[in-house]
Design an enzyme around this catalytic site. Structure first.
Site, short mmCIF file in Angstrom:
data_model
loop_
_atom_site.label_atom_id
_atom_site.label_comp_id
_atom_site.label_asym_id
_atom_site.label_seq_id
_atom_site.Cartn_x
_atom_site.Cartn_y
_atom_site.Cartn_z
N TYR A 144 0.80 -0.59 0.26
CA TYR A 144 0.07 -0.41 -0.58
C TYR A 144 0.64 1.42 0.34
CZ TYR A 144 -3.54 3.44 1.98
OH TYR A 144 -4.65 4.40 1.47
N ASP A 239 9.65 3.14 -0.74
CA ASP A 239 8.57 3.93 0.58
C ASP A 239 8.30 3.78 2.33
OD1 ASP A 239 6.30 4.58 1.97
OD2 ASP A 239 4.80 3.97 0.40
N LYS A 271 4.31 9.33 8.75
CA LYS A 271 3.43 8.71 9.68
C LYS A 271 4.79 9.88 11.06
CE LYS A 271 1.80 4.47 8.23
NZ LYS A 271 0.30 4.74 8.23
N1 PLP Z 1 3.01 4.08 2.22
C1 PLP Z 1 2.69 3.30 3.21
C2 PLP Z 1 3.81 2.40 3.27
C3 PLP Z 1 1.95 3.23 4.47
O1 PLP Z 1 1.92 2.23 5.24
C4 PLP Z 1 0.93 4.51 4.29
C5 PLP Z 1 -0.19 4.31 4.94
O2 PLP Z 1 -1.05 3.55 5.83
C6 PLP Z 1 0.82 5.32 3.14
C7 PLP Z 1 1.82 5.29 1.49
C8 PLP Z 1 -0.43 6.60 3.01
O3 PLP Z 1 -0.26 7.23 4.02
P1 PLP Z 1 -1.20 8.10 4.35
O4 PLP Z 1 -2.01 8.33 5.25
O5 PLP Z 1 -0.65 9.17 5.12
O6 PLP Z 1 -1.83 9.20 3.30
#
Ligand code: PLP
Length: 439
Positions: A144, A239, A271
């Site tokens: 994700y 990521d 985060k």
């Molecule tokens: N990338 C990863 C690995 C994530 O776990 C998340 C959200 O949980 C995101 C991107 C997206 O972040 P946001 O919820 O702040 O848009």
């Protein structure tokens, strides 16, 4: 407006005005059933709901609360920032300090603040396309990266929880520009690059996937991603929104890239760098990052990017994320895993644990083959999580309301909190053992 304050009544009122009653789908308890809990207060390792019930929190706001809730140093920093002004719409000293702090921990030349992880990965992809002049993005099923159009194909997290194949509203053209491959599958990557390599702008990967449950990359898999992208002139987008400064003091890169001696081109953070307030960042090599406006032709902007209150929270969180904090996190997460394994084993529940640094998750009925990709994660006996989750909730432990999520601890999880979890686990394990698949 409602005057009642039970979880059920608040949820019912919320459903009248907020789609599904929630502002992010996984909060709706869709895969575990029952009324979502509305929280009103948090301190240390605890959350308190609208009915005054206290829970040990193993979600930690989905990752940001590394130091626990309302850490005094973070709260003080936020109070000071609030007193100085909520938002200026200009540059501020703290955004510079936070960028410098991030760049001191991981090998990035430039950091651009945004407000969500979604924006960070979305910007990284635009940058990769701008840098290479190519269109295609490779992602892995079950990873994700937020909810931008091109990244929703076979995404984990809430998309997995809701059992959605992707999302309505994503155009066929956008979907066609995202190639989705099975995680940990080098042959699939070789084949894809052999046939379409000239059109691939980037491979985007979670540093260690944590949104199909935790799935550790196999030994050398990330290094292979680095090699194959380099060989074909594509970028590697790394990521670390979830793992960054949590899996270790230098994120998952510290456990993977650093020992193997390689760095990605672009990174996404979120985060923890906002300490509980909305901040994220895209970062990376100067030659790529300097393609961003105002220097270069790749446009990106944000009214509240680098907001001073959020910068203060992120800065205080990272400054207080000391070696001692990571030692505590590691110890607590290992203790938690041991307690969980003991309870599940005693109840005769077939399971396996997947770990990435201080992050881990469990899956049911997977001990024979383990979990190395999304298909494995989806093939587990996920129905066992429903009574497991509710047994923990009833005994005052708030777990992620989906089996496809990591368990988050904080450095504030003390002996008393761990004891409460230990007492709840045997009941939950027995409930999981007795669970039957839906007819
Ligand atoms: N990338 C990863 C690995 C994530 O776990 C998340 C959200 O949980 C995101 C991107 C997206 O972040 P946001 O919820 O702040 O848009």
């Amino acid at each position: 407006m409602t005057t009642t304050n039970t979880n059920a009544s608040l949820y019912e009122a919320a459903r009248a005005v907020i789609p599904g009653g929630v502002n992010s789908p996984v909060r709706a308890f869709g895969s575990v059933g029952g009324d979502p809990v509305t929280m009103v207060k948090a301190a240390g390792p605890y959350l308190t709901d609208a009915e005054g019930r206290e829970y040990v929190d193993l979600v930690c706001s989905w990752g940001p609360m590394l130091l626990g809730h309302n850490h005094p140093a973070v709260v003080d920093a936020v109070h000071r920032a609030v007193d100085a002004g909520l938002s200026f719409g200009t540059s501020t000293p703290d955004e510079l300090r936070l960028a410098e702090l991030i760049a001191s921990r991981v090998p990035v030349d430039r950091v651009r603040m945004v407000s969500t992880g979604t924006e960070a990965t979305m910007t990284a992809i635009r940058l990769a396309r701008g840098a290479t002049g190519r269109n295609l993005i490779v992602k892995f099923a079950g990873c994700y990266h937020g909810h931008s159009d091109g990244l929703l194909a076979a995404a984990g997290s809430g998309v997995a929880t809701q059992a959605l194949p992707g999302s309505a509203g994503v155009t066929v053209a956008q979907a066609a520009e995202t190639l989705v491959l099975p995680y940990n599958d080098r042959a699939a990557l070789e084949e894809t690059f052999a046939t379409r390599g000239q059109d691939i702008a980037a491979v985007i990967t979670e540093a260690a996937p944590c949104n199909m449950g935790v799935v550790a990359p196999e030994q050398g898999f990330n290094a292979f991603l680095r090699q194959i992208t380099e060989r074909h002139g594509a970028l590697l987008i790394w990521d670390e929104v979830l793992t960054g400064f949590r899996a270790s003091d230098t994120g998952y890169w510290g456990l993977s890239g650093r020992p193997e001696g390689w760095t990605p081109d672009l990174w996404a953070f979120g985060k923890i760098i906002g300490g509980g307030l909305p901040t994220a960042a895209v970062a990376g090599r100067a030659e790529v990052m300097d393609l961003l406006a105002p220097l270069g032709p790749v446009y990106q902007a944000g009214t509240l990017s680098g907001n001073p209150v959020a910068m203060a929270a992120g800065l205080a969180t990272l400054q207080n994320a000391t070696e001692e904090v990571y030692t505590t996190l590691t110890r607590r997460s290992i203790e938690l895993e041991e307690m969980l394994v003991e309870a599940l084993t005693a109840a005769g529940v077939d399971h396996s644990i997947q770990r990435a640094g201080t992050l881990f998750s469990m899956s049911f009925g997977t001990s024979e083959h383990g979990v190395r990709n999304y298909a494995d994660a989806q093939g587990q006996e996920s129905y066992r999580y429903v009574p497991f989750f509710h047994a923990m909730l009833e005994r005052g432990v708030y777990l992620p309301p989906s089996v496809f999520e990591a368990w988050f601890v904080s450095s504030a999880h003390d002996d008393a909190a761990m004891q409460r979890i230990a007492e709840a686990l045997p009941y939950a394990a027995r409930a999981a053992a007795a669970a039957q698949p839906a007819p």
